[in-house]
Design a protein around this motif. Structure first.
Motif, PDB file in Angstrom:
ATOM      1  N   GLU A  74       0.845  -1.214   0.000  1.00  0.00           N
ATOM      2  CA  GLU A  74       0.000   0.000   0.000  1.00  0.00           C
ATOM      3  C   GLU A  74       0.870   1.250   0.000  1.00  0.00           C
ATOM      4  O   GLU A  74       1.822   1.355   0.766  1.00  0.00           O
ATOM      5  CB  GLU A  74      -0.873  -0.021   1.260  1.00  0.00           C
ATOM      6  N   MET A  75       0.560   2.195  -0.879  1.00  0.00           N
ATOM      7  CA  MET A  75       1.228   3.497  -0.879  1.00  0.00           C
ATOM      8  C   MET A  75       0.300   4.537  -1.486  1.00  0.00           C
ATOM      9  O   MET A  75      -0.636   4.194  -2.208  1.00  0.00           O
ATOM     10  CB  MET A  75       2.554   3.445  -1.648  1.00  0.00           C
ATOM     11  N   GLU A  76       0.530   5.771  -1.165  1.00  0.00           N
ATOM     12  CA  GLU A  76      -0.242   6.862  -1.759  1.00  0.00           C
ATOM     13  C   GLU A  76       0.137   6.995  -3.230  1.00  0.00           C
ATOM     14  O   GLU A  76       1.316   6.860  -3.581  1.00  0.00           O
ATOM     15  CB  GLU A  76       0.081   8.187  -1.053  1.00  0.00           C
ATOM     16  N   PRO A  77      -0.842   7.270  -4.109  1.00  0.00           N
ATOM     17  CA  PRO A  77      -0.492   7.534  -5.507  1.00  0.00           C
ATOM     18  C   PRO A  77       0.489   8.715  -5.581  1.00  0.00           C
ATOM     19  O   PRO A  77       0.261   9.750  -4.959  1.00  0.00           O
ATOM     20  CB  PRO A  77      -1.823   7.896  -6.155  1.00  0.00           C
ATOM     21  N   THR A  78       1.581   8.520  -6.302  1.00  0.00           N
ATOM     22  CA  THR A  78       2.635   9.517  -6.364  1.00  0.00           C
ATOM     23  C   THR A  78       2.929   9.891  -7.810  1.00  0.00           C
ATOM     24  O   THR A  78       3.250   9.009  -8.619  1.00  0.00           O
ATOM     25  CB  THR A  78       3.921   8.962  -5.703  1.00  0.00           C
ATOM     26  N   ALA A  79       2.812  11.177  -8.110  1.00  0.00           N
ATOM     27  CA  ALA A  79       3.181  11.678  -9.435  1.00  0.00           C
ATOM     28  C   ALA A  79       4.694  11.809  -9.495  1.00  0.00           C
ATOM     29  O   ALA A  79       5.316  12.379  -8.590  1.00  0.00           O
ATOM     30  CB  ALA A  79       2.521  13.027  -9.693  1.00  0.00           C
ATOM     31  N   MET A  80       5.280  11.264 -10.546  1.00  0.00           N
ATOM     32  CA  MET A  80       6.730  11.329 -10.750  1.00  0.00           C
ATOM     33  C   MET A  80       6.967  11.980 -12.106  1.00  0.00           C
ATOM     34  O   MET A  80       6.637  11.399 -13.148  1.00  0.00           O
ATOM     35  CB  MET A  80       7.337   9.940 -10.646  1.00  0.00           C
ATOM     36  N   ILE A  81       7.506  13.192 -12.065  1.00  0.00           N
ATOM     37  CA  ILE A  81       7.648  14.014 -13.261  1.00  0.00           C
ATOM     38  C   ILE A  81       9.129  14.108 -13.639  1.00  0.00           C
ATOM     39  O   ILE A  81       9.977  14.329 -12.773  1.00  0.00           O
ATOM     40  CB  ILE A  81       7.040  15.409 -13.007  1.00  0.00           C
ATOM     41  N   ASN A  82       9.409  13.942 -14.917  1.00  0.00           N
ATOM     42  CA  ASN A  82      10.780  13.941 -15.440  1.00  0.00           C
ATOM     43  C   ASN A  82      11.668  12.984 -14.640  1.00  0.00           C
ATOM     44  O   ASN A  82      12.762  13.349 -14.197  1.00  0.00           O
ATOM     45  CB  ASN A  82      11.363  15.361 -15.449  1.00  0.00           C
ATOM     46  N   PRO A  83      11.222  11.735 -14.445  1.00  0.00           N
ATOM     47  CA  PRO A  83      11.950  10.784 -13.601  1.00  0.00           C
ATOM     48  C   PRO A  83      13.210  10.249 -14.266  1.00  0.00           C
ATOM     49  O   PRO A  83      13.304  10.178 -15.501  1.00  0.00           O
ATOM     50  CB  PRO A  83      10.933   9.661 -13.405  1.00  0.00           C
ATOM     51  N   ARG A  84      14.164   9.872 -13.414  1.00  0.00           N
ATOM     52  CA  ARG A  84      15.416   9.265 -13.875  1.00  0.00           C
ATOM     53  C   ARG A  84      15.812   8.152 -12.924  1.00  0.00           C
ATOM     54  O   ARG A  84      15.576   8.256 -11.723  1.00  0.00           O
ATOM     55  CB  ARG A  84      16.577  10.269 -13.868  1.00  0.00           C
ATOM     56  N   ILE A  85      16.438   7.133 -13.472  1.00  0.00           N
ATOM     57  CA  ILE A  85      17.069   6.109 -12.645  1.00  0.00           C
ATOM     58  C   ILE A  85      18.527   6.519 -12.535  1.00  0.00           C
ATOM     59  O   ILE A  85      19.234   6.623 -13.540  1.00  0.00           O
ATOM     60  CB  ILE A  85      16.923   4.709 -13.266  1.00  0.00           C
ATOM     61  N   ILE A  86      18.963   6.794 -11.305  1.00  0.00           N
ATOM     62  CA  ILE A  86      20.331   7.266 -11.063  1.00  0.00           C
ATOM     63  C   ILE A  86      21.294   6.086 -10.960  1.00  0.00           C
ATOM     64  O   ILE A  86      22.396   6.123 -11.490  1.00  0.00           O
ATOM     65  CB  ILE A  86      20.392   8.104  -9.763  1.00  0.00           C
ATOM     66  N   SER A  87      20.866   5.045 -10.244  1.00  0.00           N
ATOM     67  CA  SER A  87      21.696   3.857 -10.108  1.00  0.00           C
ATOM     68  C   SER A  87      20.791   2.665  -9.827  1.00  0.00           C
ATOM     69  O   SER A  87      19.600   2.837  -9.542  1.00  0.00           O
ATOM     70  CB  SER A  87      22.726   4.029  -8.981  1.00  0.00           C
ATOM     71  N   HIS A  88      21.379   1.477  -9.909  1.00  0.00           N
ATOM     72  CA  HIS A  88      20.595   0.269  -9.665  1.00  0.00           C
ATOM     73  C   HIS A  88      21.488  -0.825  -9.110  1.00  0.00           C
ATOM     74  O   HIS A  88      22.713  -0.796  -9.264  1.00  0.00           O
ATOM     75  CB  HIS A  88      19.903  -0.201 -10.948  1.00  0.00           C
ATOM     76  N   SER A  89      20.843  -1.775  -8.467  1.00  0.00           N
ATOM     77  CA  SER A  89      21.554  -2.931  -7.927  1.00  0.00           C
ATOM     78  C   SER A  89      22.034  -3.807  -9.082  1.00  0.00           C
ATOM     79  O   SER A  89      21.555  -3.680 -10.214  1.00  0.00           O
ATOM     80  CB  SER A  89      20.623  -3.736  -7.023  1.00  0.00           C
ATOM     81  N   THR A  90      22.945  -4.697  -8.778  1.00  0.00           N
ATOM     82  CA  THR A  90      23.347  -5.680  -9.785  1.00  0.00           C
ATOM     83  C   THR A  90      22.332  -6.822  -9.816  1.00  0.00           C
ATOM     84  O   THR A  90      22.205  -7.504 -10.829  1.00  0.00           O
ATOM     85  CB  THR A  90      24.755  -6.240  -9.484  1.00  0.00           C
ATOM     86  N   GLU A  91      21.599  -6.994  -8.715  1.00  0.00           N
ATOM     87  CA  GLU A  91      20.623  -8.087  -8.639  1.00  0.00           C
ATOM     88  C   GLU A  91      19.408  -7.792  -9.508  1.00  0.00           C
ATOM     89  O   GLU A  91      18.778  -6.740  -9.398  1.00  0.00           O
ATOM     90  CB  GLU A  91      20.177  -8.307  -7.194  1.00  0.00           C
ATOM     91  N   THR A 114      16.641  -3.246  -6.826  1.00  0.00           N
ATOM     92  CA  THR A 114      16.715  -1.966  -6.128  1.00  0.00           C
ATOM     93  C   THR A 114      17.192  -0.898  -7.110  1.00  0.00           C
ATOM     94  O   THR A 114      18.120  -1.143  -7.887  1.00  0.00           O
ATOM     95  CB  THR A 114      17.702  -2.053  -4.948  1.00  0.00           C
ATOM     96  N   ILE A 115      16.543   0.253  -7.057  1.00  0.00           N
ATOM     97  CA  ILE A 115      16.955   1.376  -7.897  1.00  0.00           C
ATOM     98  C   ILE A 115      16.966   2.654  -7.071  1.00  0.00           C
ATOM     99  O   ILE A 115      16.194   2.798  -6.119  1.00  0.00           O
ATOM    100  CB  ILE A 115      16.032   1.571  -9.127  1.00  0.00           C
ATOM    101  N   GLU A 116      17.857   3.557  -7.413  1.00  0.00           N
ATOM    102  CA  GLU A 116      17.845   4.895  -6.842  1.00  0.00           C
ATOM    103  C   GLU A 116      17.302   5.811  -7.924  1.00  0.00           C
ATOM    104  O   GLU A 116      17.778   5.774  -9.070  1.00  0.00           O
ATOM    105  CB  GLU A 116      19.248   5.324  -6.420  1.00  0.00           C
ATOM    106  N   VAL A 117      16.285   6.593  -7.567  1.00  0.00           N
ATOM    107  CA  VAL A 117      15.602   7.415  -8.563  1.00  0.00           C
ATOM    108  C   VAL A 117      15.566   8.878  -8.144  1.00  0.00           C
ATOM    109  O   VAL A 117      15.715   9.207  -6.962  1.00  0.00           O
ATOM    110  CB  VAL A 117      14.160   6.912  -8.814  1.00  0.00           C
ATOM    111  N   GLU A 118      15.323   9.696  -9.146  1.00  0.00           N
ATOM    112  CA  GLU A 118      15.159  11.127  -8.934  1.00  0.00           C
ATOM    113  C   GLU A 118      13.993  11.570  -9.814  1.00  0.00           C
ATOM    114  O   GLU A 118      13.853  11.094 -10.946  1.00  0.00           O
ATOM    115  CB  GLU A 118      16.460  11.811  -9.386  1.00  0.00           C
TER     116      GLU A 118
END
Length: 175
Positions: A74-91, A114-118
């Motif tokens: 469960e999470m609140e609906p989240t708008a993600m505008i101009n998103p980027r993946i900055i880094s990610h796991s090797t898994e 796992t991903i790090e996003v902005e």
């Protein structure tokens, strides 16, 4: 609310979406509201602007248990505008995905665990966070839509594709 969700084959789904310059624009804010309403009505956990014929770099992540994803967190609906993946796991984890633009089909899709996003939120503030598991999968799926990629493009093998009916029977009705 947008009643129209484009279906696989529509050329808009294969276009690279454009950057959102003015997040506070009335049309962009209305699009965010429409996307939130559309994803809820369609029992989705995410939706990208190109899926409703608006080719902007904007999507909603709205994980919640529903008929299509009964085990979703469960999470609140989240708008993600101009998103980027900055880094990610090797898994990389292979798991089931469906898409509102590809009704009746599920597929086992490999995604980073796992991903790090902005991204910018709907107020225009830059957000940076780490996403894991199902929510990371939603982000990657929706991010693909912004680049003209649909989940079936990511399948490693056509044997990893099921009809929705067979998926429900095999995954949820195991006895």
């Amino acid at each position: 609310m947008s009643e129209l969700i484009l279906q696989l084959g529509n050329p808009t789904l294969r276009q690279k979406a454009v950057w959102v310059d003015n997040i506070q624009d009335e049309g962009i804010q209305k699009l965010i509201e429409d996307l939130i309403a559309t994803v809820a009505k369609a029992d989705g956990v995410g939706i990208a602007a190109p899926q409703v014929a608006q080719s902007y770099r904007l999507f909603i992540v709205a994980s919640r248990p529903n008929a299509r994803y009964p085990n979703a967190p469960e999470m609140e609906p989240t708008a993600m505008i101009n998103p980027r993946i900055i880094s990610h796991s090797t898994e990389v984890v292979k798991d089931w995905e469906g898409c509102l633009s590809v009704p009746g089909i599920r597929g086992l899709v490999p995604r980073y665990k796992t991903i790090e996003v902005e991204y910018s939120d709907r107020q225009g503030n830059l957000q940076k966070q780490e996403l894991t598991d199902f929510v990371a999968r939603i982000f990657q799926h929706e991010h693909d839509h912004l680049n003209g990629i649909v989940f079936v493009d990511r399948l490693e093998n056509t044997l990893d594709m099921f009809t929705e009916q067979e998926y429900q029977q095999q995954v949820f009705n195991k006895t």
